[in-house]
Design a protein around this motif. Structure first.
Motif, PDB file in Angstrom:
ATOM      1  N   GLN A 142       0.823  -1.212   0.000  1.00 31.15           N
ATOM      2  CA  GLN A 142       0.000   0.000   0.000  1.00 31.15           C
ATOM      3  C   GLN A 142       0.855   1.260   0.000  1.00 31.15           C
ATOM      4  OE1 GLN A 142      -2.496  -1.032   3.491  1.00 31.15           O
ATOM      5  NE2 GLN A 142      -4.238  -0.871   2.099  1.00 31.15           N
ATOM      6  N   ARG A 143       1.927   1.246   0.778  1.00 32.44           N
ATOM      7  CA  ARG A 143       2.819   2.408   0.805  1.00 32.44           C
ATOM      8  C   ARG A 143       3.454   2.659  -0.561  1.00 32.44           C
ATOM      9  NH1 ARG A 143       6.893   2.808   5.777  1.00 32.44           N
ATOM     10  NH2 ARG A 143       7.334   4.730   4.618  1.00 32.44           N
ATOM     11  N   ILE A 145       2.193   1.864  -3.453  1.00 30.92           N
ATOM     12  CA  ILE A 145       1.154   2.385  -4.342  1.00 30.92           C
ATOM     13  C   ILE A 145       0.961   3.881  -4.100  1.00 30.92           C
ATOM     14  CG2 ILE A 145      -1.309   2.296  -4.902  1.00 30.92           C
ATOM     15  CD1 ILE A 145      -1.193  -0.725  -4.180  1.00 30.92           C
ATOM     16  N   ARG A 146       0.841   4.267  -2.830  1.00 32.39           N
ATOM     17  CA  ARG A 146       0.647   5.683  -2.503  1.00 32.39           C
ATOM     18  C   ARG A 146       1.862   6.508  -2.893  1.00 32.39           C
ATOM     19  NH1 ARG A 146      -1.314   3.435   2.410  1.00 32.39           N
ATOM     20  NH2 ARG A 146       0.639   4.047   3.438  1.00 32.39           N
ATOM     21  N   HIS A 147       3.041   5.997  -2.582  1.00 33.21           N
ATOM     22  CA  HIS A 147       4.280   6.736  -2.846  1.00 33.21           C
ATOM     23  C   HIS A 147       4.441   7.034  -4.330  1.00 33.21           C
ATOM     24  CE1 HIS A 147       8.488   7.965  -2.316  1.00 33.21           C
ATOM     25  NE2 HIS A 147       8.759   7.201  -3.372  1.00 33.21           N
ATOM     26  N   GLY A 149       2.000   7.269  -6.428  1.00 35.32           N
ATOM     27  CA  GLY A 149       0.873   8.070  -6.893  1.00 35.32           C
ATOM     28  C   GLY A 149      -0.079   7.352  -7.826  1.00 35.32           C
ATOM     29  N   THR A 151      -3.411   5.448  -8.935  1.00 30.60           N
ATOM     30  CA  THR A 151      -4.817   5.368  -8.530  1.00 30.60           C
ATOM     31  C   THR A 151      -5.535   4.189  -9.185  1.00 30.60           C
ATOM     32  OG1 THR A 151      -5.453   6.884 -10.323  1.00 30.60           O
ATOM     33  CG2 THR A 151      -4.953   7.865  -8.178  1.00 30.60           C
ATOM     34  N   GLU A 154      -5.660  -1.484  -6.817  1.00 34.83           N
ATOM     35  CA  GLU A 154      -6.372  -1.750  -5.575  1.00 34.83           C
ATOM     36  C   GLU A 154      -5.691  -2.918  -4.868  1.00 34.83           C
ATOM     37  OE1 GLU A 154     -10.874  -2.717  -3.859  1.00 34.83           O
ATOM     38  OE2 GLU A 154     -10.569  -2.236  -5.984  1.00 34.83           O
TER      39      GLU A 154
END
Length: 318
Positions: A142-143, A145-147, A149, A151, A154
Motif C-alpha cells: 500500500q505504501r 502504491i501511494r508513494h 501516486g 490510482t 487496488e
C-alpha cells in the motif's frame, strides 16, 4: 529496532558531551558508506536511492517506480535490484508488451508490488488488483502504491485457493517472498516462522462478485499455484487471460502435486506453456529435473496467436 548510532552521535553532541570537531569527524565516518553506492549501483536497474524521513526507496531505471526498503527483509525486490542488478526483467517487459487497455490485471502474490506497479506505470488506465495476505507486506504494498501516486491499483489482503476458507500462512520476516502454507525451503528455522491467518476465495468467485474480466493473471504463491488455477477454471476458460505463473518442483511437492499438473490442467483449456529468454518465447512441453526455468507463460493457442511476435519487441536490460 536496533540503536541508531547516527542519532545517538548527534544527541551526544547536542547534549554537550562531545566537541564540535569530534562530532564532525565521528558523523563523517558514519556517512562514508553512502559514497560506495554510486559505483555499486552503476550498470544495474537501480537508478537512484532516495533517503527520506519516511523511509529508504529504490528507484528502478527500467520501470520508473520506487520501492520501499524493509530493514528486516533481505530478499525484498528493491534489495534484489541492488544485489543482483535486475529483477525478472524479461517477464516484466513481456507483460507490458501484451497489456491492453481493456480488461483487468490480477497480481496474485503481489508482495511489495513490483509487477502491479510496473504495469500501472506502463498503462495508467488499466485496473489492477494486487493480492497479498501478510499484513506487514500488504502495508508495504500500500505504501508503494501511494508513494508512486497510482490510482489504478487496488490492494487486497486476500489469498486465493480452490475454495473459500481461512488459511494459515508461514511468514518469514527476512524473506517475505517465501511466505507459504507449508514449510518448503524457507531461509530460516521453522521456529522463527510467524503463523498468520488470512481469508481465501477463488478466482471464479472474486471475478464474478467484482465484475472483472481478467486479461492478465500473474500468480506467485509459493507452491499453491495448482489450487489457485483450480479455483479459476471457469474464468480462465471463458476469458482466456495471459498467465504468468511460478512453478517450482520443491514447492509443489509439499502440496502433493507436480508442476506438470498445472501444465496439464491449463492444457485442457487450450493453453500452451512457454519459457521466456533472450531469444523470446520457447514452447515448453513439460517440466522435468533438467528444467532450469521457474517462471512460465501460458498462452491460449487460439486466443493469443497474435502474441507470437511479441518477444521481438522486448527490452531485457536497460
Amino acid at each position: 529496532m536496533p540503536m541508531n548510532t547516527l542519532t545517538q552521535t548527534r544527541d551526544a553532541h547536542e547534549a554537550g558531551e562531545t566537541r564540535k570537531q569530534d562530532y564532525i569527524e565521528a558523523i563523517h565516518a558514519r556517512h562514508a558508506g553512502l559514497f560506495d553506492y554510486p559505483e555499486f549501483i552503476a550498470g544495474t536497474d537501480v537508478e537512484a536511492l532516495l533517503i527520506q524521513a519516511g523511509g529508504v526507496f529504490v528507484r528502478s531505471r527500467s520501470q520508473q517506480i520506487e520501492l520501499l526498503l524493509d530493514p528486516r527483509d533481505q530478499h525484498l525486490v528493491p534489495c534484489t535490484l541492488m544485489n543482483f542488478r535486475a529483477y525478472e526483467m524479461a517477464e516484466t517487459e513481456f507483460l507490458k508488451a501484451v497489456t491492453q487497455e481493456s480488461g483487468a490485471i490480477l497480481d496474485i502474490g503481489a508482495n511489495c508490488g513490483w509487477y502491479a506497479l510496473a504495469l500501472a506505470r506502463h498503462c495508467p488506465t488499466v485496473p489492477i488488483h494486487a493480492f497479498e495476505p501478510i499484513p506487514h507486506t500488504h502495508e508495504i504494498l500500500q505504501r508503494n502504491i501511494r508513494h508512486n501516486g497510482f490510482t489504478n491499483i487496488e490492494a487486497h489482503r486476500l489469498a486465493f485457493s480452490d475454495r473459500e476458507a481461512t488459511l494459515e500462512f508461514l511468514y518469514t520476516p527476512n524473506c517475505s517472498g517465501a511466505t507459504s502454507l507449508t514449510m518448503a525451503g524457507q531461509p530460516c528455522t521453522q521456529e522463527s516462522l510467524e503463523k498468520i491467518s488470512c481469508p481465501s476465495t477463488t478466482l471464479d468467485l472474486f471475478c464474478e462478485r467484482n465484475g472483472l474480466v481478467p486479461q492478465i493473471i500473474k500468480c506467485d504463491v509459493e507452491g499453491a499455484e495448482l489450487m489457485v488455477i483450480q479455483g479459476g477454471e471457469e474464468i480462465i476458460a471463458t476469458h482466456k487471460p495471459v498467465i504468468l505463473i511460478e512453478l517450482l518442483r520443491k514447492w509443489a511437492k509439499q502440496f502433493d502435486y507436480h508442476p506438470n499438473d498445472v501444465v496439464t490442467l491449463l492444457g485442457k483449456h487450450g493453453y500452451q506453456a512457454h519459457t521466456l529468454g533472450a531469444s523470446g518465447l520457447v514452447p515448453c512441453r513439460g517440466i522435468d529435473e533438467d528444467t532450469l526455468e521457474t517462471n512460465f507463460i501460458f498462452l491460449h493457442v487460439q486466443q493469443h496467436r497474435h502474441i507470437a511476435g511479441v518477444e521481438s519487441t522486448l527490452r531485457f536490460m536497460p
